[in-house]
Design a protein around this motif. Structure first.
Motif, PDB file in Angstrom:
ATOM      1  N   ALA A  69      31.843  37.702  37.760  1.00 43.66           N
ATOM      2  CA  ALA A  69      32.506  36.462  38.184  1.00 43.66           C
ATOM      3  C   ALA A  69      33.772  36.234  37.368  1.00 43.66           C
ATOM      4  N   GLY A  72      36.340  38.470  38.717  1.00 48.86           N
ATOM      5  CA  GLY A  72      36.830  37.889  39.971  1.00 48.86           C
ATOM      6  C   GLY A  72      37.841  36.790  39.720  1.00 48.86           C
ATOM      7  N   ASP A  73      37.603  35.985  38.684  1.00 48.25           N
ATOM      8  CA  ASP A  73      38.566  34.940  38.322  1.00 48.25           C
ATOM      9  C   ASP A  73      39.899  35.553  37.891  1.00 48.25           C
ATOM     10  N   ALA A 134      34.096  38.287  45.650  1.00 49.97           N
ATOM     11  CA  ALA A 134      35.287  38.160  44.803  1.00 49.97           C
ATOM     12  C   ALA A 134      36.511  38.738  45.497  1.00 49.97           C
TER      13      ALA A 134
END
Length: 196
Positions: A69, A72-73, A134
């Motif tokens: 995650a 993905g950010d 993502a």
């Protein structure tokens, strides 16, 4: 290992040890004994922090999903900057150069682990499902930013990229694909009408 020796960040040390075993020896070699031996601690340490080995593995996979995650950010932070193909190539290379391929094999091979992960990842293959999301989020943002064809089916593109990249990286014992091979793959999937 003698008892009474304090370990800092025990859970993280055990997760890192499990990752090393997975990368070096594969999912079949991952046992509680292999993890604690790799971590340099007594077997009981793992069982003091986790109810059983499947609980440990579940938390390991969930921890790696949280790391994904964050990746993905970072990918979302690239929206509007750099070439889309380059941004995706970097994300896919980082993802599949990590323990992701081995975790996929682990979740496929362990029914108990897969059943426990269903509460947080109800569909698809953990890690890969989150990676698809993502990429779809990134491609949607690029499309909204005007850098990807307005008619692009981002969900299908994301699924195609993850499936194809997984196939490129699937042989964990062989030579990993070159950055150029990953870039060619991304370039062949992402619509040629994309810009940047």
């Amino acid at each position: 290992m003698p008892t009474g020796v304090a370990m800092r960040d025990v859970r993280e040390q055990l997760f890192d040890a499990a990752e090393r075993v997975l990368l070096r020896d594969g999912p079949d070699a991952l046992t509680s004994r292999a993890v604690t031996t790799e971590a340099g601690c007594a077997k009981g340490v793992l069982h003091r922090h986790f109810t059983d080995f499947d609980a440990f593995l579940t938390e390991l996979v969930q921890d790696r999903i949280r790391r994904l995650a964050r990746q993905g950010d970072l990918l979302l932070g690239c929206v509007g900057r750099g070439a889309i193909v380059d941004n995706l190539t970097g994300f896919l290379t980082d993802l599949f150069s990590s323990v992701a391929v081995a975790i996929v094999g682990l979740t496929i091979s362990r029914d108990g682990l897969r059943a426990r992960l269903r509460s947080s990842s109800p569909t698809g293959v953990p890690i890969l499902t989150e990676a698809v999301a993502a990429i779809a989020g990134y491609l949607t943002a690029e499309r909204d930013h005007g850098r990807l064809d307005a008619g692009a089916d981002v969900d299908t593109l994301a699924l195609t990229l993850i499936g194809s990249a997984h196939m490129l990286f699937a042989d964990r014992t062989g030579t990993p694909p070159s950055p150029e091979a990953v870039q060619r793959l991304v370039g062949s999937v992402v619509p040629q009408t994309s810009v940047g």
